[in-house]
Design an enzyme around this catalytic site. Structure first.
Site, PDB file in Angstrom:
ATOM      1  CG  ASP A 236      -3.100  38.058   1.094  1.00 36.98           C
ATOM      2  OD1 ASP A 236      -3.204  37.564   2.229  1.00 36.98           O
ATOM      3  OD2 ASP A 236      -3.794  37.700   0.122  1.00 36.98           O
ATOM      4  CD  GLU A 300      -0.567  35.151   4.084  1.00 32.41           C
ATOM      5  OE1 GLU A 300      -1.423  34.527   4.727  1.00 32.41           O
ATOM      6  OE2 GLU A 300      -0.754  35.556   2.926  1.00 32.41           O
TER       7      GLU A 300
END
Length: 575
Positions: A236, A300
């Site tokens: 993330d 990401e």
């Protein structure tokens, strides 16, 4: 009118990454790695399947449906966060990286899920959130208690304020969720104290990744889950761990979206995409590589141009990076061709596959987004005053065509839960039901991400559409979702579910993931036409039908009633 296939990509796309380019011998040796061609299914745990009936999905619910995912034809499953968390941001605020939150189950439940995934022939990827912790994490609570200058505070981005009495934030950075990116603490003696950085919610303080202890602790987290058998990690905010030295003021350009600017700019904002992140991921690469079985790291990273994004997947860093430039390309043939060309060029130059994606838990579902005339910035979505809300029929037709196009491309592809059902964005949720921090921090100007996170429908006539047996759901499901339910589409020719199943079967049969793109000349500017191995793919984004070559129809996103491809449609042919 023939398409000029010699046109150069835009400047934002065409330069190649900086260094550590893969040599041909390396590429040959790596061709067998599963992740280079995999189709990976994203599960958002709280909205997938609920075994307990409390309205929140859980690990046992996921385990019960792994057979359905194997039947769909995917190769791997990615689980969004399920670690222990106060759930102020749906699990992206982690309070214990090495435990399962009780709302999702236990570590034993995870082990059972891992075992069932293996039995079903599915790889398993889990989410890791290293940019920030929850404010409930013991590290942050210790930092608050220890005070300024302590080793505990050195784990986070604590700074003195500006102004005569430190009453102003250390700089002008905005939060992705709206408002300021700084919050001032009250010290143990009751006086106003230092400020801490949180690029997201106030409950998500950013870690200081220049601190060696932070780096060592996360290597232990990686090993904890690798030892439990995971096949990799989706990282993330992979582009956010290092901030520019000195934390200088920066004002994002207008319209840059909730990620705070940087897309398409020559220089990234001082909180994104700093060069120091690559040293971190080279270390992580070594840890993952020390385990058997081609374990992977997936970035990401909202980074443009694509040449910069490719730096995250050089041979000694991560294996995949989500191609958000492709996700944001819209339903325009010229732009789609440009992004495909640039993606294949820059990713292949470093020996990595392009990782295609159209939807995820942070963006408006593409069955709605592709019919929007309003803007929908990543993370913020649309809002009550957004013009041009989507037409469902147009959105679904374009989504089916876009998915058929994406799944024909070489490389790896990601499917977000529910897109195989054609689910639209749930726009008309009651205000009192909304939970996304963006809704609150923008004071209701943006809906945030709740609309793409509503629990998915399994059975048309069951309580909560089969999400559970009680009818409870943490976000309300639209009353008209019965036709989208899995059981309403299963075995029905032409349904979106069967379109996805056929696409995945045909993709595997013709080895499209390991193929290449050969552009076909002679089509208009509103057409995407290419050959991948023995399959000819034609997508019509324009307003007039396109004449098709003679051949066997392998797949079509719409019924074909003659020798022409209608608008907003994609066909696969064996010519």
């Amino acid at each position: 009118m023939p398409l000029d296939e010699t046109a150069e990509p835009s400047d934002a796309l065409d330069s190649l990454p900086e260094d550590r380019v893969a040599d041909p011998a390396t590429l040959t040796a790596q061709n067998h790695e599963w992740w280079r061609t995999a189709v990976i299914y994203q599960v958002y745990p709280r909205s997938f399947a609920d075994s307990s009936g409390d309205g929140i999905g859980d690990l046992r619910g996921i385990t019960a449906h792994l057979g359905d995912l194997a039947d769909l034809g995917v190769d791997a499953v990615w689980l969004s966060p399920f670690s222990k968390s106060p759930q102020r941001d749906a699990g992206y605020d982690v309070s214990d990286y090495c435990d399962v939150d009780p709302i999702f189950g236990t570590l034993a439940d995870f082990d059972a899920l891992r075992a069932e995934a293996t039995a079903q022939g599915l790889r398993l990827i889990v989410d890791l959130v290293p940019n920030h912790t929850s404010s409930d994490h013991p590290w942050f609570q210790a930092a608050l208690a220890a005070g300024p200058g302590s080793p505990e505070r050195a784990r986070y981005m604590f700074r003195e304020g500006r102004g005569a009495d430190g009453e102003l934030p250390p700089n002008n950075w905005p939060s992705v969720f709206g408002g300021d990116a700084w919050t001032r603490v009250t010290e143990a003696d009751g006086t106003p104290g230092q400020w801490y950085l949180h690029l997201f919610d106030t409950s998500q303080p950013d870690l200081d990744w220049t601190n060696p202890e932070v780096r060592t602790d996360f290597l232990d987290v990686l090993r904890f889950w690798l030892d439990r058998g995971v096949d990799g990690f989706r990282i993330d905010v992979a582009h956010g761990l290092i901030k520019k030295e000195g934390l200088p003021d920066y004002t994002p350009p207008a319209g840059s979206g909730s990620m705070g600017g940087g897309t398409g700019e020559a220089e990234m904002p001082p909180w994104w995409g700093q060069d120091g992140v690559h040293e971190i991921y080279r270390t992580w690469h070594d840890v993952v590589a020390s385990y058997e079985g081609d374990r992977i790291l997936v970035a990401e990273a909202w980074v443009e141009p694509l040449s910069k994004l490719a730096n995250w997947v050089r041979p000694d860093e991560m294996q995949q990076a989500f191609n958000f430039t492709y996700l944001e390309s819209g339903w325009t043939a010229t732009r789609i061709r440009e992004v495909i060309d640039a993606s294949i060029a820059v990713f292949s130059s470093v020996g990595a596959p392009s990782t295609w994606v159209l939807s995820n838990h942070d963006v408006v579902r593409h069955a709605s987004r592709l019919a929007l005339t309003a803007d929908s910035p990543q993370g913020s979505g649309i809002g009550p005053k957004s013009p041009g809300l989507p037409d469902r029929a147009v959105g679904l037709r374009r989504a089916r065509a876009a998915s058929a196009l994406m799944l024909a491309l070489p490389g790896s592809a990601y499917i977000y839960q529910g897109e195989e059902l054609g689910l639209p964005e749930a726009i008309d949720l009651p205000d009192e039901a909304r939970q996304d921090p963006t809704w609150f921090r923008t004071k209701g100007e943006r809906y945030g991400r709740d609309g793409c996170r509503v629990p998915i429908p399994w059975q048309a006539s069951a309580p909560a559409y089969g999400f559970n047996t009680t009818g409870a759901a943490w976000l309300p499901q639209p009353a008209d979702w019965a036709p989208y339910a899995r059981d309403a589409q299963e075995g029905v020719p032409g349904s979106t579910l069967e379109l996805y199943r056929l696409a995945l079967q045909t993709r595997e049969e013709f080895a499209l993931g390991a193929g290449s793109v050969e552009w076909l000349p002679g089509y208009g500017a509103s057409v995407v036409a290419f050959r991948n191995g023995d399959v000819t793919v034609i997508a019509n984004t324009g307003s007039v039908p396109v004449e098709l070559p003679v051949g066997e129809v392998l797949l079509s996103s719409v019924p074909l009633e003659g020798p022409a491809l209608p608008t907003d449609a994609t066909v696969w042919l064996q010519v």
